[in-house]
Design a protein around this motif. Structure first.
Motif, PDB file in Angstrom:
ATOM      1  N   ASP A 186       0.841  -1.201   0.000  1.00  0.00           N
ATOM      2  CA  ASP A 186       0.000   0.000   0.000  1.00  0.00           C
ATOM      3  C   ASP A 186       0.875   1.251   0.000  1.00  0.00           C
ATOM      4  N   VAL A 187       0.350   2.333  -0.589  1.00  0.00           N
ATOM      5  CA  VAL A 187       1.171   3.525  -0.796  1.00  0.00           C
ATOM      6  C   VAL A 187       0.268   4.735  -1.024  1.00  0.00           C
ATOM      7  N   LEU A 188       0.784   5.918  -0.706  1.00  0.00           N
ATOM      8  CA  LEU A 188       0.145   7.185  -1.062  1.00  0.00           C
ATOM      9  C   LEU A 188       1.245   8.064  -1.627  1.00  0.00           C
ATOM     10  N   LEU A 189       1.193   8.331  -2.933  1.00  0.00           N
ATOM     11  CA  LEU A 189       2.300   8.977  -3.629  1.00  0.00           C
ATOM     12  C   LEU A 189       2.314  10.495  -3.415  1.00  0.00           C
ATOM     13  N   CYS A 190       3.297  11.136  -4.001  1.00  0.00           N
ATOM     14  CA  CYS A 190       3.612  12.544  -3.743  1.00  0.00           C
ATOM     15  C   CYS A 190       2.435  13.478  -4.065  1.00  0.00           C
ATOM     16  N   HIS A 191       2.040  14.296  -3.069  1.00  0.00           N
ATOM     17  CA  HIS A 191       0.966  15.275  -3.228  1.00  0.00           C
ATOM     18  C   HIS A 191       1.152  16.344  -2.155  1.00  0.00           C
ATOM     19  N   ASP A 192       0.372  17.423  -2.235  1.00  0.00           N
ATOM     20  CA  ASP A 192       0.567  18.535  -1.286  1.00  0.00           C
ATOM     21  C   ASP A 192      -0.588  18.727  -0.310  1.00  0.00           C
ATOM     22  N   ASP A 193      -1.676  17.949  -0.435  1.00  0.00           N
ATOM     23  CA  ASP A 193      -2.835  18.019   0.465  1.00  0.00           C
ATOM     24  C   ASP A 193      -3.695  19.267   0.266  1.00  0.00           C
ATOM     25  N   GLY A 248       6.381   2.555   4.696  1.00  0.00           N
ATOM     26  CA  GLY A 248       5.306   3.278   5.364  1.00  0.00           C
ATOM     27  C   GLY A 248       5.728   4.571   6.035  1.00  0.00           C
ATOM     28  N   THR A 249       6.924   5.066   5.740  1.00  0.00           N
ATOM     29  CA  THR A 249       7.371   6.324   6.334  1.00  0.00           C
ATOM     30  C   THR A 249       6.613   7.503   5.726  1.00  0.00           C
ATOM     31  N   LEU A 250       6.536   8.594   6.469  1.00  0.00           N
ATOM     32  CA  LEU A 250       5.986   9.838   5.946  1.00  0.00           C
ATOM     33  C   LEU A 250       7.165  10.623   5.377  1.00  0.00           C
ATOM     34  N   ASP A 251       7.260  10.690   4.058  1.00  0.00           N
ATOM     35  CA  ASP A 251       8.402  11.309   3.381  1.00  0.00           C
ATOM     36  C   ASP A 251       8.076  12.755   3.020  1.00  0.00           C
ATOM     37  N   LEU A 252       8.989  13.655   3.356  1.00  0.00           N
ATOM     38  CA  LEU A 252       8.800  15.083   3.090  1.00  0.00           C
ATOM     39  C   LEU A 252       9.747  15.520   1.974  1.00  0.00           C
ATOM     40  N   TYR A 253       9.236  16.326   1.037  1.00  0.00           N
ATOM     41  CA  TYR A 253       9.995  16.740  -0.151  1.00  0.00           C
ATOM     42  C   TYR A 253      10.429  18.202  -0.072  1.00  0.00           C
ATOM     43  N   THR A 254      11.597  18.476  -0.630  1.00  0.00           N
ATOM     44  CA  THR A 254      11.976  19.866  -0.907  1.00  0.00           C
ATOM     45  C   THR A 254      11.264  20.303  -2.181  1.00  0.00           C
ATOM     46  N   THR A 255      11.228  21.621  -2.420  1.00  0.00           N
ATOM     47  CA  THR A 255      10.608  22.146  -3.642  1.00  0.00           C
ATOM     48  C   THR A 255      11.567  23.105  -4.332  1.00  0.00           C
ATOM     49  N   ASP A 256      11.331  23.306  -5.638  1.00  0.00           N
ATOM     50  CA  ASP A 256      12.168  24.226  -6.408  1.00  0.00           C
ATOM     51  C   ASP A 256      11.509  25.599  -6.482  1.00  0.00           C
ATOM     52  N   GLY A 257      12.070  26.482  -7.307  1.00  0.00           N
ATOM     53  CA  GLY A 257      11.557  27.842  -7.429  1.00  0.00           C
ATOM     54  C   GLY A 257      10.171  27.928  -8.027  1.00  0.00           C
ATOM     55  N   GLN A 276      10.994  18.208  -5.393  1.00  0.00           N
ATOM     56  CA  GLN A 276      12.265  17.737  -5.956  1.00  0.00           C
ATOM     57  C   GLN A 276      12.661  16.376  -5.407  1.00  0.00           C
ATOM     58  N   SER A 277      13.067  16.347  -4.143  1.00  0.00           N
ATOM     59  CA  SER A 277      13.557  15.080  -3.585  1.00  0.00           C
ATOM     60  C   SER A 277      13.168  14.963  -2.115  1.00  0.00           C
ATOM     61  N   ILE A 278      13.180  13.725  -1.631  1.00  0.00           N
ATOM     62  CA  ILE A 278      12.853  13.448  -0.230  1.00  0.00           C
ATOM     63  C   ILE A 278      14.062  13.799   0.630  1.00  0.00           C
ATOM     64  N   VAL A 279      13.834  14.647   1.642  1.00  0.00           N
ATOM     65  CA  VAL A 279      14.934  15.046   2.524  1.00  0.00           C
ATOM     66  C   VAL A 279      14.708  14.593   3.960  1.00  0.00           C
ATOM     67  N   LYS A 280      13.488  14.110   4.268  1.00  0.00           N
ATOM     68  CA  LYS A 280      13.223  13.651   5.623  1.00  0.00           C
ATOM     69  C   LYS A 280      12.165  12.566   5.573  1.00  0.00           C
ATOM     70  N   SER A 281      12.369  11.497   6.326  1.00  0.00           N
ATOM     71  CA  SER A 281      11.405  10.402   6.401  1.00  0.00           C
ATOM     72  C   SER A 281      11.077  10.141   7.864  1.00  0.00           C
ATOM     73  N   SER A 285       3.953  21.853   0.759  1.00  0.00           N
ATOM     74  CA  SER A 285       3.845  20.737   1.715  1.00  0.00           C
ATOM     75  C   SER A 285       3.747  19.385   1.000  1.00  0.00           C
ATOM     76  N   PHE A 286       4.656  19.129   0.067  1.00  0.00           N
ATOM     77  CA  PHE A 286       4.642  17.865  -0.673  1.00  0.00           C
ATOM     78  C   PHE A 286       5.181  16.737   0.198  1.00  0.00           C
ATOM     79  N   HIS A 287       4.440  15.640   0.213  1.00  0.00           N
ATOM     80  CA  HIS A 287       4.790  14.502   1.054  1.00  0.00           C
ATOM     81  C   HIS A 287       4.207  13.240   0.427  1.00  0.00           C
TER      82      HIS A 287
END
Length: 527
Positions: A152-159, A182-191, A196-201, A218-220
């Motif tokens: 199971d998964v919930l892919l990248c979105h901003d809520d 099942g980690t809650l992954d947090l993404y950085t964003t560009d301009g 962009q990429s996951i920097v914290k799980s 708030s992409f996660h």
């Protein structure tokens, strides 16, 4: 005697009903009542700074979020809450963005611990949160329960949705490690406010609450659950309030399209299975395609050519580039200048003038100037009637007739074009439906030609789904199948996505087994 027993049973039933409906009070951790802690959290939040105290940790990278461990002070209450939640009815939810099980809305549930926690969250804790953020949060109750199990998964979105201000998750999980997924992954964003990429799980842990501000950055995601025997149970929802100002949505530049390459029929004869070169068989294919707007042509390439390209894709030193952003797509594409010769030839085949004409014969679409269309047939009928008209003794259908010349001057046929990629698909890859794709949707012919998927199973994901815009209805699913050319004609109301490829595709641990992957040529043709 009988009457008394019935009365006692009736009283017991009533008592049970009362006990069931009685709301249990959810005592929250003492931090929520600590005025100094609240003041410090408020100051740190406003300055986008870090702060931690006991079981509370606030971090603002990559966007403001807070973790409170042992959120409910009573272990007994928490265990009973978990039991009540597991007794609920759950519904399988699956689309391009997610796959998990969700309960009905918990807004009106009367179970004592569910209703008790709901009252605490949207009462006292909402008040605390409003003070911390200096925002007037509404009493709107928005909460449900989710079960994430293997794959199971919930892919990248901003809520982001009108009215959502703070998202929260309360975990009720067994002992959990990052290797369980099942980690809650947090993404950085560009301009452009694109992820962009996951920097914290954040690894789920029992009785831990996580909340974060819903914003344009708030992409996660909830990473795919990799444990085959653990259940990631959580309560989640939103506190509603005035939304943060959102910048205009980023619009991706369109992908450049190209006309066909000047290659003649020799290339077709060299590559394509001879059965598909038979004119009468092409007519049968066209008839079937016009009925259903899709077709799969099995064993499309000559066997020796297919094997050669398959081996080259698997073994050659091709440069693969990850294509994103992850809120829209996540897969690899080949750099065309690094393709080995046979793969380049296959690419040129699908871009060639001869292939455009072959596609026209398969589909009836006007992808080549030699392909007749309905207007040509109508013009021929008009000319035939003119030539047979007894009222006019002259040859009205001659080539220098003014009316014909005028019509031919007015009609400037568009040049058929295409875009294409060589893609590699493996665990974790997907594409998502998104607003930009819907806004630019147009009539087009999709082509997919897969390689290296002889042992691929539908439960792995990686199939292409066609859906009606703004509807859940699935119109068509195209599964990857070796050397099977899929053609699908879609209109402006039809969108597509590639389903997330899950952990089931991974080889069983056996030394250094290579990751399982398949490849495809993906083209889109425009009349």
């Amino acid at each position: 005697m009988s009457s008394k027993r019935q009365q006692e049973e009736g009283d017991n039933t009533e008592n049970r009903k009362r006990r069931k409906k009685r709301e249990e009070i959810a005592e929250l951790c003492s931090l929520v009542d600590d005025e100094e802690v609240k003041s410090r959290v408020k100051e740190a939040w406003s300055h986008r700074a870090q702060y931690s105290h006991g079981n509370l940790e606030l971090d603002c990278h990559p966007f403001p979020h807070c973790i409170i461990q042992n959120f409910i002070s009573s272990e007994t209450f928490t265990e009973n809450l978990q039991r009540e939640l597991l007794d609920l009815n759950f519904h399988e939810k699956s689309n391009d963005l997610y796959k998990f099980k969700q309960s009905d809305d918990l807004r009106k549930r009367t179970e004592p611990h569910i209703s008790g926690l709901r009252a605490a969250l949207f009462g006292r804790f909402r008040s605390w949160l409003g003070d911390v953020l200096d925002v007037d949060l509404e009493p709107t109750v928005d909460i449900s329960c989710a079960k994430y199990q293997y794959t199971d998964v919930l892919l990248c979105h901003d809520d982001e949705l009108e009215g959502r201000r703070i998202a929260f998750i309360l975990y009720l999980v067994p002992p959990w490690q990052s290797s369980d997924g099942g980690t809650l992954d947090l993404y950085t964003t560009d301009g452009d406010f694109q992820p962009q990429s996951i920097v914290k799980s954040l690894v789920p842990s029992w009785n831990t609450l996580v909340f974060f501000e819903v914003s344009p950055v708030s992409f996660h995601q909830v990473a795919e659950v990799l444990s085959e025997d653990k259940c990631r149970l959580s309560l989640s929802g939103w506190f509603h309030g005035p939304s943060l100002e959102r910048p205009p949505r980023h619009i991706e530049p369109p992908i450049p399209r190209s006309p066909h390459l000047p290659r003649d029929e020799t290339l077709l004869l060299e590559w394509v299975n001879p059965m598909y070169m038979d004119i009468s068989y092409q007519e049968q294919i066209q008839e079937e395609f016009e009925d259903s707007s899709e077709i799969q042509l099995k064993n499309f390439l000559k066997e020796e050519k297919f094997v050669e390209v398959s081996e080259a894709l698997r073994l050659a030193e091709i440069q693969w580039t990850r294509r994103g952003p992850p809120n829209k797509r996540f897969y690899e594409v080949a750099s065309l200048d690094t393709l080995p010769p046979c793969v380049t030839e296959c690419w040129e085949l699908l871009c060639s003038e001869a292939f455009f004409l072959l596609l026209s014969n398969f589909t009836g679409l006007r992808l080549h100037y030699l392909c007749p269309n309905d207007e040509d047939d109508e013009n021929e009928e008009v000319e035939k009637e003119k030539q047979e008209d007894p009222r006019d003794g002259e040859a009205t259908g001659s080539s220098d007739s003014p009316s014909v010349n005028k019509k031919s001057q007015e009609k400037v046929p568009s040049t058929p074009q295409c875009i294409g990629d060589v893609r590699r698909w493996s665990h974790g890859d997907y594409t998502l439906l998104h607003d930009g794709e819907a806004a630019r949707a147009e009539y087009a012919l999709d082509l997919i030609l897969p390689f290296g998927c002889s042992d691929w199973q539908s439960e792995f994901g990686g199939f292409t789904s066609y859906v009606a815009n703004e509807e859940d209805e699935e119109l068509l699913t195209v599964y990857p199948e070796d050397n099977s050319l899929a053609l699908v004609y879609r209109d402006k109301e039809t969108l597509k996505f590639v389903k997330h490829i899950n952990h089931r595709c991974s080889p069983q641990p056996a030394g250094n087994s290579p990751r399982r992957a398949f490849y495809d040529f993906s083209f889109v043709y425009y009349e």
